[in-house]
Every structure is written in structure tokens, then in C-alpha cells.
Write a protein that holds these residues in place. Structure first.
Motif, PDB file in Angstrom:
ATOM      1  N   SER A 115       0.830  -1.206   0.000  1.00  0.00           N
ATOM      2  CA  SER A 115       0.000   0.000   0.000  1.00  0.00           C
ATOM      3  C   SER A 115       0.864   1.256   0.000  1.00  0.00           C
ATOM      4  CB  SER A 115      -0.934   0.001   1.213  1.00  0.00           C
ATOM      5  OG  SER A 115      -0.194  -0.102   2.420  1.00  0.00           O
ATOM      6  N   GLU A 116       1.981   1.226   0.755  1.00  0.00           N
ATOM      7  CA  GLU A 116       2.893   2.371   0.761  1.00  0.00           C
ATOM      8  C   GLU A 116       3.498   2.587  -0.620  1.00  0.00           C
ATOM      9  OE1 GLU A 116       7.372   2.501   1.523  1.00  0.00           O
ATOM     10  OE2 GLU A 116       6.507   2.545   3.547  1.00  0.00           O
ATOM     11  N   ALA A 132       2.240   1.683  -3.515  1.00  0.00           N
ATOM     12  CA  ALA A 132       1.213   2.189  -4.416  1.00  0.00           C
ATOM     13  C   ALA A 132       0.971   3.679  -4.198  1.00  0.00           C
ATOM     14  CB  ALA A 132      -0.084   1.412  -4.223  1.00  0.00           C
ATOM     15  N   ASP A 133       0.915   4.106  -2.937  1.00  0.00           N
ATOM     16  CA  ASP A 133       0.714   5.531  -2.644  1.00  0.00           C
ATOM     17  C   ASP A 133       1.858   6.367  -3.206  1.00  0.00           C
ATOM     18  OD1 ASP A 133      -1.631   5.000  -1.307  1.00  0.00           O
ATOM     19  OD2 ASP A 133      -0.745   5.083   0.695  1.00  0.00           O
ATOM     20  N   LEU A 134       3.086   5.867  -3.052  1.00  0.00           N
ATOM     21  CA  LEU A 134       4.246   6.599  -3.547  1.00  0.00           C
ATOM     22  C   LEU A 134       4.216   6.691  -5.072  1.00  0.00           C
ATOM     23  CD1 LEU A 134       6.917   7.977  -2.855  1.00  0.00           C
ATOM     24  CD2 LEU A 134       8.002   5.722  -2.856  1.00  0.00           C
ATOM     25  N   ALA A 135       3.848   5.598  -5.722  1.00  0.00           N
ATOM     26  CA  ALA A 135       3.760   5.605  -7.186  1.00  0.00           C
ATOM     27  C   ALA A 135       2.710   6.605  -7.662  1.00  0.00           C
ATOM     28  CB  ALA A 135       3.428   4.205  -7.690  1.00  0.00           C
ATOM     29  N   MET A 136       1.567   6.638  -6.980  1.00  0.00           N
ATOM     30  CA  MET A 136       0.505   7.563  -7.391  1.00  0.00           C
ATOM     31  C   MET A 136       0.932   9.014  -7.221  1.00  0.00           C
ATOM     32  SD  MET A 136      -3.081   5.660  -6.348  1.00  0.00           S
ATOM     33  CE  MET A 136      -2.621   5.190  -4.676  1.00  0.00           C
ATOM     34  N   GLN A 137       1.813   9.293  -6.249  1.00  0.00           N
ATOM     35  CA  GLN A 137       2.340  10.653  -6.087  1.00  0.00           C
ATOM     36  C   GLN A 137       3.176  11.070  -7.295  1.00  0.00           C
ATOM     37  OE1 GLN A 137       4.425  11.106  -2.300  1.00  0.00           O
ATOM     38  NE2 GLN A 137       2.889   9.829  -1.300  1.00  0.00           N
ATOM     39  N   HIS A 138       3.633  10.081  -8.056  1.00  0.00           N
ATOM     40  CA  HIS A 138       4.450  10.361  -9.235  1.00  0.00           C
ATOM     41  C   HIS A 138       3.693  10.053 -10.532  1.00  0.00           C
ATOM     42  CE1 HIS A 138       8.147  11.391  -7.113  1.00  0.00           C
ATOM     43  NE2 HIS A 138       7.785  10.492  -6.234  1.00  0.00           N
ATOM     44  N   GLN A 139       2.372  10.260 -10.483  1.00  0.00           N
ATOM     45  CA  GLN A 139       1.514  10.165 -11.662  1.00  0.00           C
ATOM     46  C   GLN A 139       1.475   8.768 -12.268  1.00  0.00           C
ATOM     47  OE1 GLN A 139       3.874  13.077 -11.533  1.00  0.00           O
ATOM     48  NE2 GLN A 139       2.173  13.681 -10.232  1.00  0.00           N
ATOM     49  N   LYS A 164      -0.545   5.113 -12.239  1.00  0.00           N
ATOM     50  CA  LYS A 164      -1.857   4.551 -11.908  1.00  0.00           C
ATOM     51  C   LYS A 164      -1.715   3.059 -11.594  1.00  0.00           C
ATOM     52  CE  LYS A 164      -4.651   3.709 -15.314  1.00  0.00           C
ATOM     53  NZ  LYS A 164      -5.548   3.900 -16.483  1.00  0.00           N
ATOM     54  N   VAL A 165      -2.358   2.609 -10.521  1.00  0.00           N
ATOM     55  CA  VAL A 165      -2.297   1.190 -10.141  1.00  0.00           C
ATOM     56  C   VAL A 165      -3.155   0.370 -11.094  1.00  0.00           C
ATOM     57  CG1 VAL A 165      -2.720  -0.497  -8.323  1.00  0.00           C
ATOM     58  CG2 VAL A 165      -1.943   1.802  -7.715  1.00  0.00           C
ATOM     59  N   MET A 166      -2.533  -0.601 -11.751  1.00  0.00           N
ATOM     60  CA  MET A 166      -3.257  -1.519 -12.632  1.00  0.00           C
ATOM     61  C   MET A 166      -3.526  -2.862 -11.954  1.00  0.00           C
ATOM     62  SD  MET A 166      -1.213  -0.945 -16.210  1.00  0.00           S
ATOM     63  CE  MET A 166      -2.339  -1.979 -17.159  1.00  0.00           C
ATOM     64  N   LEU A 167      -2.612  -3.273 -11.072  1.00  0.00           N
ATOM     65  CA  LEU A 167      -2.733  -4.590 -10.441  1.00  0.00           C
ATOM     66  C   LEU A 167      -1.984  -4.598  -9.124  1.00  0.00           C
ATOM     67  CD1 LEU A 167      -3.578  -7.671 -10.798  1.00  0.00           C
ATOM     68  CD2 LEU A 167      -1.234  -8.018 -11.602  1.00  0.00           C
ATOM     69  N   HIS A 168      -2.575  -5.265  -8.131  1.00  0.00           N
ATOM     70  CA  HIS A 168      -1.894  -5.568  -6.874  1.00  0.00           C
ATOM     71  C   HIS A 168      -2.328  -6.974  -6.475  1.00  0.00           C
ATOM     72  CE1 HIS A 168      -1.848  -5.115  -2.211  1.00  0.00           C
ATOM     73  NE2 HIS A 168      -0.844  -5.850  -2.647  1.00  0.00           N
ATOM     74  N   THR A 169      -1.378  -7.889  -6.433  1.00  0.00           N
ATOM     75  CA  THR A 169      -1.712  -9.267  -6.101  1.00  0.00           C
ATOM     76  C   THR A 169      -0.600  -9.897  -5.270  1.00  0.00           C
ATOM     77  OG1 THR A 169      -2.504 -11.364  -7.034  1.00  0.00           O
ATOM     78  CG2 THR A 169      -0.688 -10.287  -8.191  1.00  0.00           C
ATOM     79  N   GLN A 170      -0.898 -11.014  -4.640  1.00  0.00           N
ATOM     80  CA  GLN A 170       0.070 -11.734  -3.804  1.00  0.00           C
ATOM     81  C   GLN A 170       0.380 -13.088  -4.441  1.00  0.00           C
ATOM     82  OE1 GLN A 170       0.684  -8.927  -1.186  1.00  0.00           O
ATOM     83  NE2 GLN A 170       1.224 -10.913  -0.334  1.00  0.00           N
ATOM     84  N   ALA A 171       1.599 -13.576  -4.223  1.00  0.00           N
ATOM     85  CA  ALA A 171       1.985 -14.882  -4.760  1.00  0.00           C
ATOM     86  C   ALA A 171       3.062 -15.492  -3.871  1.00  0.00           C
ATOM     87  CB  ALA A 171       2.505 -14.743  -6.187  1.00  0.00           C
ATOM     88  N   PRO A 172       3.070 -16.820  -3.760  1.00  0.00           N
ATOM     89  CA  PRO A 172       4.156 -17.471  -3.028  1.00  0.00           C
ATOM     90  C   PRO A 172       5.453 -17.392  -3.821  1.00  0.00           C
ATOM     91  CG  PRO A 172       2.759 -19.103  -4.067  1.00  0.00           C
ATOM     92  CD  PRO A 172       2.101 -17.783  -4.302  1.00  0.00           C
ATOM     93  N   SER A 173       6.573 -17.592  -3.150  1.00  0.00           N
ATOM     94  CA  SER A 173       7.857 -17.613  -3.840  1.00  0.00           C
ATOM     95  C   SER A 173       7.924 -18.810  -4.781  1.00  0.00           C
ATOM     96  CB  SER A 173       8.992 -17.697  -2.822  1.00  0.00           C
ATOM     97  OG  SER A 173      10.239 -17.817  -3.480  1.00  0.00           O
ATOM     98  N   VAL A 174       8.593 -18.636  -5.929  1.00  0.00           N
ATOM     99  CA  VAL A 174       8.786 -19.758  -6.848  1.00  0.00           C
ATOM    100  C   VAL A 174      10.029 -20.566  -6.473  1.00  0.00           C
ATOM    101  CG1 VAL A 174       7.625 -18.631  -8.777  1.00  0.00           C
ATOM    102  CG2 VAL A 174      10.105 -18.348  -8.504  1.00  0.00           C
ATOM    103  N   GLN A 175      10.832 -20.061  -5.536  1.00  0.00           N
ATOM    104  CA  GLN A 175      11.999 -20.803  -5.072  1.00  0.00           C
ATOM    105  C   GLN A 175      11.604 -21.677  -3.885  1.00  0.00           C
ATOM    106  OE1 GLN A 175      15.801 -18.743  -4.722  1.00  0.00           O
ATOM    107  NE2 GLN A 175      14.970 -16.987  -5.802  1.00  0.00           N
ATOM    108  N   PRO A 176      11.755 -23.005  -3.998  1.00  0.00           N
ATOM    109  CA  PRO A 176      11.305 -23.902  -2.922  1.00  0.00           C
ATOM    110  C   PRO A 176      11.877 -23.546  -1.555  1.00  0.00           C
ATOM    111  CG  PRO A 176      11.879 -25.159  -4.877  1.00  0.00           C
ATOM    112  CD  PRO A 176      12.298 -23.744  -5.146  1.00  0.00           C
ATOM    113  N   TRP A 201       3.010  -8.376  -5.906  1.00  0.00           N
ATOM    114  CA  TRP A 201       3.290  -7.918  -7.279  1.00  0.00           C
ATOM    115  C   TRP A 201       2.413  -6.708  -7.560  1.00  0.00           C
ATOM    116  CZ3 TRP A 201       6.909  -9.631 -10.745  1.00  0.00           C
ATOM    117  CH2 TRP A 201       7.595 -10.808 -10.424  1.00  0.00           C
ATOM    118  N   LEU A 202       3.039  -5.663  -8.048  1.00  0.00           N
ATOM    119  CA  LEU A 202       2.346  -4.418  -8.353  1.00  0.00           C
ATOM    120  C   LEU A 202       2.654  -4.014  -9.795  1.00  0.00           C
ATOM    121  CD1 LEU A 202       3.463  -2.753  -5.070  1.00  0.00           C
ATOM    122  CD2 LEU A 202       1.055  -2.965  -5.683  1.00  0.00           C
TER     123      LEU A 202
END
Length: 204
Positions: free
Chosen positions: A164-165, A167-174, A176-188, A199-200
Motif C-alpha cells: 500500500s505504501e 502504491a501511494d508513492l507511485a501515485m504521487q508520481h503520476q 496509476k495502479v493496474m494490479l496488486h496481487t500476492q503470490a508465493p515464492s517460486v523458489q522452494p 506484485w504491483l
């Protein structure tokens, strides 16, 4: 010339041999699956910041993009140049937050990737870095970022950075949020340790 240790790179050069082998085992389509549907299908200029040994960059180059891989750790950069012999992949010794070498080129990019890097920067560094990244994006271009959550490896400089931080910082620099999702690591090894990733994706 870089100082001996660039802030955020602590612990990487010292463990380069082990990490290079681990990075080579990553399946990049799996790693980028959370955001793959948003990757540009038309060939473009891509900047991979904190490219490590270049696996991500080489994979993006294989999709037809012209990729600039930025990596400040010499051992990773040298291993990548040997392993990733791709015509449309260039290596640059540079680092966040300033990206001074890249900025001096005055180039603009269709896609910037900052994967597994952002949480190594302190708050004031993240503020400066986001502004510098934003200026490098073409209008309509995308920024893809991943943030690590979970236990930090010993000897690394890692901050707990909420999505969230970021995303807020990115929006301050014009951006736009297209996606925010969570994923487990691909490294076992990381997955067993309880590591997950935010992932943002942003659009300028």
C-alpha cells in the motif's frame, strides 16, 4: 566507480556463488505468472533494474524486447554477461535510487521491471527512486514491481515495505495502479521459509 558496498546490496557479493546457482534454477514464466497477462506483447524498450544474473532480462529479451539490465553487483553482472549471450540485451553498472548512468542517457522505456529490489531501499531512498523511475517511463508505459514479505536472509539489508505504501508513492508520481496481487515464492527454499511476494503493476 561505485563504493565498495552500495546501500541495499549488502550480503549479495559475499554470497554470490551460492546465489548465482539458485538464480539459474528459477523458471521465469512461473515467476512472472501473476503479471504475465499485462506484459507488453509488442516489442519495446525494457529496463530491468537490479537484474541480478540477468535471467529475467534474458527471458524478456527472448520475447522480442530490447532490454537494458542494470546491476550494481559486479559478480552478478559478470556471471550474467557470460550466461546470457543475447543480442538485444545490454548490461549497465548502475543502481537505485539515483540511476545516474541510466538517467544521463535520457532514454525512455516502455516497461521498467523492479523485481526483488525495492525492499532493500530505505524510506528516503524509495522516495527518490520512485521519482527517478517515473521520469524514465514513456507515457502509457508500465512499471512492474515485486516486494518480498517474510524472513530476511542473514546479512541482507531488508525493510518491511507494504504494498500500500508503494502504491501511494507511485501515485504521487503520476502512476496509476493496474494490479496488486500476492503470490508465493517460486523458489522452494524461500517458500518453505514462508516467503511470499506482492506484485504491483503501474501505468504512466
Amino acid at each position: 566507480m561505485h563504493p565498495s558496498t552500495i546501500p541495499g546490496t549488502e550480503g549479495y557479493a559475499e554470497n554470490a556463488g551460492q546465489l548465482i546457482a539458485r538464480y539459474a534454477s528459477v523458471n521465469f514464466p512461473d515467476k512472472y505468472r501473476p503479471v504475465s497477462h499485462l506484459l507488453p506483447t509488442r516489442s519495446g524498450a525494457v529496463l530491468d533494474i537490479g537484474a541480478g544474473t540477468g535471467g529475467d532480462a534474458a527471458w524478456l529479451a527472448s520475447l522480442g524486447h530490447t532490454v537494458t539490465a542494470v546491476e550494481p553487483v559486479a559478480a552478478f553482472r559478470e556471471a550474467g554477461m557470460k550466461a546470457q549471450v543475447v543480442a538485444n540485451l545490454e548490461w549497465v553498472d548502475d543502481s537505485l535510487p539515483a540511476l545516474s548512468a541510466i538517467g544521463a542517457r535520457q532514454s525512455r522505456y516502455d516497461l521498467i521491471v523492479v523485481a526483488a529490489v525495492w525492499m532493500h531501499l530505505a524510506a528516503e531512498e524509495r522516495m527518490a527512486a520512485m521519482g527517478n523511475i517515473s521520469t524514465l517511463l514513456k507515457p502509457g508505459a508500465m512499471l512492474i514491481m515485486s516486494l518480498r514479505h517474510g524472513p530476511a536472509p542473514e546479512g541482507r539489508r531488508v525493510f518491511d515495505v507494504p504494498a500500500s505504501e508503494t502504491a501511494d508513492l507511485a501515485m504521487q508520481h503520476q502512476l496509476k495502479v493496474m494490479l496488486h496481487t500476492q503470490a508465493p515464492s517460486v523458489q522452494p527454499q524461500n517458500r518453505l521459509a514462508g516467503v511470499s511476494w506482492s506484485w504491483l503493476v503501474f501505468e504512466k
